[in-house]
Design a protein around this motif. Sequence first.
Motif, PDB file in Angstrom:
ATOM      1  N   LYS A 164       0.826  -1.216   0.000  1.00 45.64           N
ATOM      2  CA  LYS A 164       0.000   0.000   0.000  1.00 45.64           C
ATOM      3  C   LYS A 164       0.856   1.260   0.000  1.00 45.64           C
ATOM      4  O   LYS A 164       0.572   2.223  -0.723  1.00 45.64           O
ATOM      5  N   ALA A 167       2.510   1.756  -3.388  1.00 39.51           N
ATOM      6  CA  ALA A 167       1.520   2.142  -4.395  1.00 39.51           C
ATOM      7  C   ALA A 167       1.242   3.634  -4.347  1.00 39.51           C
ATOM      8  O   ALA A 167       1.142   4.302  -5.389  1.00 39.51           O
ATOM      9  N   GLY A 245      -2.286  -0.614  -5.103  1.00 38.59           N
ATOM     10  CA  GLY A 245      -2.422  -0.473  -3.657  1.00 38.59           C
ATOM     11  C   GLY A 245      -3.448  -1.391  -3.042  1.00 38.59           C
ATOM     12  O   GLY A 245      -3.923  -1.166  -1.933  1.00 38.59           O
TER      13      GLY A 245
END
Length: 256
Positions: A164, A167, A245
């Motif tokens: 995450k 991303a 993500g």
Amino acid sequence: MKRNVVVTGSTSGIGLGIARAFAQEGANLLINGFGPADEIEKIRKELEAKGGKVIYHAADMTKPAEITDMIETAISQFGGIDVLVNNAGIQHVAPIEEFPIEKWDQIIAINMSSAFHTMRAAIPNMKGKKSGRIINIASAHGLVASPFKSAYVTAKHGIMGLTKTAALELAEHGVTVNAICPGYVLTPLVEKQIPDTAKARGMTEEQVKKDVILASQATKEFVTVEQVAACAIYLASEAAQQITGTHISIDGGWTA
């Protein structure tokens, strides 16, 4: 145009399945993993027969300098990296109070930290090209826990956080970062942990398969290597440009 692909832990199991899927598309590949030299060379030749250039790098995923050298080798040999698949992983099953410290350190290093080191080395090249795909092979254990797998569950949860964060950092650079969360795939890694789990739980190996491993998967079927590989191919495609993500679960309903 041939894509340049790096897959860690790709001499067996899920990683090899993913390497085969990219080879089928004619990609140039850097494979990595443990195994007898003659077997690895056989795999390399099998993959190269599909049309791309295939090289093997023996980087130890616990050693950051070797990981960096692996990525630099791919960039110098291929002219860049288009797809990075972080798949390397090991497992150990034991209660926390009995968990060997060296096994904890090894699993965190291979299953989680190695992905940071590959990404750290590959991202400048991807940012420079304003394109790239990073695919982290997490696990259903990146979303939920199971007893006796503290290091593995911790590492896979960490991979989700790393995915995450990266991303968001790369969102405006044409690079996507996603995770695949397989349920149980009957790979050498899973087969090896069956006797360990049987010992930890005081069960037979058949009971472990039926009542522990597949108990969580609503379909009562193992995920196949080919299904995970097909998901990786999709995430590396143009169609997945706006997917970043996040994760895709392939777990037979485990996390439902």
